[in-house]
Design an enzyme around this catalytic site. Structure first.
Site, PDB file in Angstrom:
ATOM      1  CB  SER A 178      -1.048  -0.406   1.483  1.00  0.00           C
ATOM      2  OG  SER A 178      -2.205   0.899   1.127  1.00  0.00           O
ATOM      3  CG  ASN A 179      -0.653   4.818  -1.449  1.00  0.00           C
ATOM      4  OD1 ASN A 179      -0.847   5.529  -0.374  1.00  0.00           O
ATOM      5  ND2 ASN A 179      -0.774   3.983  -2.548  1.00  0.00           N
TER       6      ASN A 179
END
Ligand code: CTP
Length: 418
Positions: free
Chosen positions: A226-227
């Site tokens: 993810s980020n």
């Protein structure tokens, strides 16, 4: 290349609006229900926001809360009687002075009397005498809320233009268990009042689709890539669009914040799911704002069971995930406004121009990821707008709420030109 004349004065005016209801007259009708105690908090919040709050208590409301409480919280006289010496025209005066009329809580009885046009007390008489927008927050026992009579009364009030908020579901009065019937929290009612007090916007009634947050790309059943996106920017835009009267469809990855109760949220996890949700929503969208940070890469293969510690792979091969803006371009309606973001670290403006053209955008909101106070996770942002006609505007460091409003100012201008 043209440069926009800066409209940041409007942005500054908004951000200095710590008293957003200054000089606005709010007629707050309180009826007799357990939730009446929450109306005292509402009166306080409205007064703190600068509102001039005229409270009208029905006879039964006075059994639950006293006029003195509201008088102390609003600093204004409280009204109770339709017929009283020296106050013969109170209902007309109050109704005429109001910028908005709010009934919170509204009992089943109030809904019935209002739906039938009764004028047998000060509150119902004021409802008939006003031309201001009317907001009703019902609160009652869940069976009373579910009764066909109440359903019909609410439908009728909506038909004649009243804004009736659905009650929350949760714990009801002691011993009554849980169900739909609780009055929404005062903050939620405040947001609805703010919406009714907004100056009319070209976005009113328009369908606005906004994406927010990161996506998660599964590695195995328990792990993902993810980020750092929190979704704050997208949620701020969604709130701003809702305040302007738009019909907002928020498509959100896993957010780091809880969006406000009045927003309708479609939850997704992966970029693939977000793409499908955007494609479906575009069929009826007047505006798309892609504020999400969907993953660009995903594991090429998702392990069917948890990868054990001893079997740690030396590398996780990646493949591209869908570019949502590009892959859904064909689903856009003719004339729809499409806004994208660009998060850059190098050749910021040049790269943003390329993205604007490549993704067929009307407007791109550019973030320099190296700037302090801008981009992911924080409450502020510093952005530059670039439009498809080549015009650009660099905004100062602002709260994400103000950036959301500035983006929608641009969207409104673009809609006006279509
Ligand atoms: N975007 C998208 N689908 C993706 C990635 C991004 O639709 N898989 C959208 C974003 O929501 C944003 C715009 O495309 O509105 C630009 O995103 P950004 O991350 O700045 O650029 P990328 O297109 O991912 O390109 P790069 O990573 O090479 O800068």
């Amino acid at each position: 290349m043209a440069t926009w004349t800066t409209r940041s004065s409007r942005v500054v005016a908004r951000s200095s609006a710590v008293r957003p209801f200054a000089k606005r007259r709010i007629l707050l009708g309180v009826t007799g229900g357990i939730a009446s105690y929450k109306s005292a908090s509402l009166a306080r919040l409205l007064t703190q926001a600068g509102g001039e709050v005229d409270v009208v208590l029905t006879r039964s409301a006075q059994e639950f809360v006293g006029a003195i409480t509201f008088e102390a919280l609003t600093g204004r006289p409280v009204h109770t009687a339709l017929i009283a010496a020296g106050h013969a025209l109170d209902h007309i005066k109050l109704a005429r002075a109001a910028d908005v009329v709010v009934v919170a809580p509204a009992t089943a009885d109030l809904l019935a009397r209002a739906a039938h046009g009764h004028a047998d007390d000060l509150l119902t008489a004021a409802l008939l005498a006003t031309t201001a927008p009317v907001l009703i927050a019902p609160a009652m026992n869940d069976r009373m809320w579910g009764h066909p009579q109440t359903t019909r009364n609410v439908a009728h009030l909506r038909e004649i233009g009243y804004h009736v908020i659905d009650p929350d579901t949760g714990d009801l009065a002691v011993g009554e268990g849980s169900g739909p019937g609780r009055m929404p929290e005062p903050e939620t009612i405040m947001a609805h009042i703010g919406r009714l007090l907004e100056t009319p916007s070209p976005l009113r009634g328009r369908r606005v689709v906004i994406t927010a947050g990161p996506t998660r790309e599964a590695v195995d059943p328990v792990r993902f890539l993810s980020n750092r996106s929190s979704g704050k920017m997208g949620v701020a835009i969604a709130e701003a669009a809702w305040r302007r009267g738009a019909s907002v469809h928020l498509i959100a990855g896993p957010l780091g914040i809880t969006p406000p109760a009045m927003l309708e949220v479609e939850r997704v996890e992966s970029a693939e799911q977000m793409k499908d949700a955007v494609a479906r929503a575009l069929a009826s969208a007047d505006v798309l704002v892609m504020a999400a940070a969907p993953a660009d890469f995903r594991p090429a293969d998702v392990a069917g069971s948890k990868i054990k510690k001893g079997a740690a792979p030396a590398a996780i091969p990646l493949s591209s995930s869908p570019d949502i803006l590009l892959e859904t371009a064909a689903q856009r309606r003719k004339g729809a406004i499409v806004v994208g973001f660009a998060l850059e670290t190098d050749d910021v403006i040049a790269n943003a121009h390329k993205k604007l053209a490549a993704k067929g955008l009307d407007l791109i909101v550019v973030n320099d990821a190296r700037e302090t106070g801008a981009g992911f996770e924080g409450d502020t942002n510093r952005v530059t707008f670039i439009a498809s006609d080549g015009s650009s505007e660099a905004l100062p460091l602002l709260s994400k709420r103000d950036v959301g409003d500035a983006i929608l100012d641009r969207v409104e201008a673009l809609l006006g030109g279509r």
